[in-house]
Design an enzyme around this catalytic site. Structure first.
Site, PDB file in Angstrom:
ATOM      1  N   CYS A 191     -26.439 -25.434  -8.898  1.00 13.87           N
ATOM      2  CA  CYS A 191     -25.784 -26.443  -8.059  1.00 13.87           C
ATOM      3  C   CYS A 191     -24.774 -25.777  -7.126  1.00 13.87           C
ATOM      4  CB  CYS A 191     -25.115 -27.515  -8.916  1.00 13.87           C
ATOM      5  SG  CYS A 191     -24.071 -26.900 -10.258  1.00 13.87           S
ATOM      6  N   GLY A 192     -25.138 -24.596  -6.637  1.00 13.17           N
ATOM      7  CA  GLY A 192     -24.283 -23.908  -5.687  1.00 13.17           C
ATOM      8  C   GLY A 192     -22.960 -23.487  -6.307  1.00 13.17           C
TER       9      GLY A 192
END
Length: 295
Positions: free
Chosen positions: A88-89
């Site tokens: 998720c970055g």
């Protein structure tokens, strides 16, 4: 230059990865819509609860333990709302770095003396702060498998009991607030003791209308303050859930686009290698034909 078989294998591998990232993006988008709906449903209730509690506090003459600021702050607790999964970055890392910066600026002495404690929600938070030797007093791995209000209630009940017993003099909650699909706000908010000034909207004059409370202000406040705290943590959990899905959706979209670019570059390399092989074969055929004619 890599041979044709190696390039074909790499292209197929990237295609498979692209299918996975595209599917993960679609799943995150579906979860994001549900998470946004839950936030929209919760906000009006949270706003009204805050207004009612603020009005009760203004009309209360009793010194409630949850509103009382301790004479000295000896022990601090930070509730960290992370995620269970990655991909998720920078969703988790940005929050964790913000927490460490806050600890370094405001609570470095507490951390060095062992009077700073963390309560970690999510496997990523447990893993990150566990490796860095922080004092983790409670862990909640797998929290996001089933997001229900009762879980937030149980956590906050434990925190309130510790605050009342004097185990902690100050409690904060750190989480990602959902702003948009591509942006989140890292917030570290005070939970306990409850600051009555934050309950009252400066633009609203709550004393302009008189209310009759039944049975009495103190009894109602005794019931509503824990509920207000539960709702505060629940809102942070919902905000973090929506922010996580938005961050994952963006990360998977970027990964899909990067995979497409890599696939195109490899396809171009494959075409060049194939053209070079064909040219080489033609040259060998011509050379062989000339050798036969000369013979």
């Amino acid at each position: 230059m890599a041979n044709l078989r190696d390039i074909r294998n790499r292209i197929e591998s990237i295609k498979n990865t692209q299918q996975i990232t595209r599917a993960m993006k679609m799943v995150a988008a579906a979860k994001l819509r549900k998470a946004q709906d839950r936030i929209i449903e919760t906000r009006p209730y949270a706003s009204k609860m805050k207004e009612v509690v603020g009005r009760l506090v203004e009309n209360s003459s009793e010194d409630n333990v949850l509103l009382r600021t301790p004479e000295s702050t000896d022990n601090v607790l930070i509730i960290v709302v992370g995620s269970d999964r990655g991909l998720c970055g920078a969703f988790n890392n940005n929050l964790f770095k913000a927490i460490e910066n806050t600890i370094s600026e405001e609570y470095s002495e507490y951390h060095e003396s062992g009077n700073l404690s963390l309560m970690c929600i999510g496997r990523q938070a447990i893993k990150y702060f566990g490796k860095r030797k922080y004092n983790i007093v409670a862990e909640y791995p797998g929290f996001w498998d089933d997001i229900v209000f009762n879980k937030a209630t149980e956590i906050m009940k434990s925190v309130v009991n510790d605050f009342k017993s004097g185990t902690f003099d100050e409690v904060k909650v750190a989480y990602n607030e959902f702003k948009s699909v591509i942006a989140q706000n890292r917030l570290i908010e005070s939970v306990l003791p409850i600051d009555s000034s934050t309950l009252v909207d400066e633009e609203e004059d709550i004393s302009s209308t008189e209310y009759i409370f039944e049975p009495d202000v103190e009894s109602i406040l005794q019931k509503l303050l824990p509920l207000h705290l539960n709702l505060q943590l629940w809102r942070a959990i919902l905000e973090s859930n929506a922010a996580e899905q938005g961050a994952r959706m963006t990360a998977m979209d970027n990964a899909t686009e990067n995979a497409q670019e890599m696939k195109e570059d490899l396809q171009l390399e494959y075409n060049r290698a194939r053209q070079s092989a064909i040219t080489t074969e033609i040259s060998e055929i011509i050379s062989g034909a000339q050798a036969l004619e000369e013979a």
